[in-house]
Design an enzyme around this catalytic site. Structure first.
Site, PDB file in Angstrom:
ATOM      1  N   THR A   1       0.831  -1.206   0.000  1.00 49.69           N
ATOM      2  CA  THR A   1       0.000   0.000   0.000  1.00 49.69           C
ATOM      3  C   THR A   1       0.864   1.254   0.000  1.00 49.69           C
ATOM      4  OG1 THR A   1      -1.777  -1.152   1.169  1.00 49.69           O
ATOM      5  CG2 THR A   1      -1.794   1.248   1.267  1.00 49.69           C
TER       6      THR A   1
ATOM      7  N   HIS B   1       2.022   1.979  -3.439  1.00 53.01           N
ATOM      8  CA  HIS B   1       0.986   2.678  -4.217  1.00 53.01           C
ATOM      9  C   HIS B   1       0.987   4.170  -3.884  1.00 53.01           C
ATOM     10  CE1 HIS B   1      -0.961  -0.759  -6.112  1.00 53.01           C
ATOM     11  NE2 HIS B   1      -0.946  -1.400  -4.956  1.00 53.01           N
TER      12      HIS B   1
END
Length: 343
Positions: A40, A43
């Site tokens: 995450t 990202h």
């Protein structure tokens, strides 16, 4: 205090000074000692479409961590100053039907640490005391810092009975690799993992995979034949979010097989539904960790001999965060740990 923050709507993060958080009546303040970089966070670093739609700016991020309680709200019970803790990164409402029924991982009002609110890439983190989890002394800071993804792997792998079963794992990211070790630890027979990244497939071998298959060069059907698997896999753990991997898994499953889906495929992914219907497959979506059954299982497995040390491949001081993220972005790493003790 120092923190790694998203300060502008562009790729990258910045090590900056931010205001130290305040402690509410039911909160604990944790002095962070170690954090780990999650997919995450990659990202968010890349500032892809998901991050642009999800992450408030400015905000410091991160949600894989361990540290020491240094301050508590006046209503907090069950913890003490100096306790070493990690914590559940999904902060739930406590009032919806699922929360009140003890299914907090299914709360429809979940707020994510380091995603929707200030995160753990900082010298201090404040979370509700309910979300804190004490770490036994025999578990290292490095391992405690990865309890969040270890919990994803545990929740996924232990969704179905694995004793004596043949297990297919698609996606050799750190979570898929940890799922290999978990499946072997709890008694699976053959554990086969697929990917196209040779570095991570080798890590999976070190973690106990029966076969680690590069599907760009080797046929899964040939591997099944080598293992004398005439009927297919009993359990599938889809960790990649890659449509072709899920399609291959459906084809390789035995009738009556069970699949746990953690990877997130594109929204319009098409599959052959006859594989699901005529084989009578059971498919279960996985999100986060069960609170807090997954956490207790993680500790119990480590205390009973589960070895995750091969996944801890790289360590950096937080001042070297750019190099740490470059290592993670290269694809040639397991879990990358950031040390905050000198921040």
């Amino acid at each position: 205090m120092k923190a790694l923050a998203k300060l502008e709507r562009a790729p990258g993060l910045t090590l900056t000074d931010v205001k130290k958080p305040e402690v509410g009546h039911n909160d604990v303040m944790i002095r962070i000692t170690r954090t780990a970089i999650c997919g995450t966070d990659i990202h968010i670093w890349k500032w892809d479409d998901w991050a642009q739609k999800t992450i408030p700016v400015p905000m410091h991020v991160g949600h894989e961590y361990v540290g020491e309680i240094v301050e508590m709200g006046q209503e907090v019970r069950g913890f003490a100053i100096g306790d070493r803790v990690s914590g559940e990164g999904h902060i739930t409402c406590g009032f919806c039907r699922n929360c009140r029924a003890g299914r907090r991982h299914l709360c429809r009002n979940t707020v994510g640490v380091g995603v929707n609110r200030e995160g753990a890439f900082a010298e201090y983190l404040v979370i509700p005391a309910f979300n804190a989890f004490k770490i036994p002394p025999e578990i290292s800071d490095d391992l405690a810092a990865i309890f969040d993804p270890f919990g994803n792997a545990t929740h996924t792998a232990l969704s179905f009975n694995l004793v004596g079963e043949d297990v297919l794992i698609t996606g050799a990211g750190p979570i898929g690799i940890m799922a290999v070790a978990i499946a072997k630890h709890v008694g699976a027979r053959n554990v086969v993992i697929t990917d196209v990244n040779d570095y991570r497939l080798e890590l999976a071998r070190k973690m106990g995979a029966t076969r680690a298959v590069n599907v760009s060069r080797e046929s899964l059907r040939d591997v099944m034949a080598d293992l004398h698997m005439a009927e297919g896999f009993d359990v599938g753990l889809e960790m990649s979010g890659v449509p072709s991997a899920f399609t291959g898994m459906l084809e390789a499953m035995n009738h009556g097989g069970k699949i746990a889906l953690l990877g997130i495929p594109p929204a319009q992914t098409a599959i052959d539904w006859t594989q699901v219907i005529f084989k009578g497959l059971e498919i279960k979506g996985i999100y986060g960790r069960e609170m807090f059954e997954t956490w207790y299982k993680m500790v119990a497995m480590l205390q009973s001999g589960l070895d995750l040390s091969p996944i801890l491949t790289h360590h950096f001081k937080v001042d070297d965060y750019r190099e740490a993220f470059a290592t993670m972005l290269s694809g040639e790493s397991g879990k990358v740990i950031l040390d905050w003790t000198a921040a």
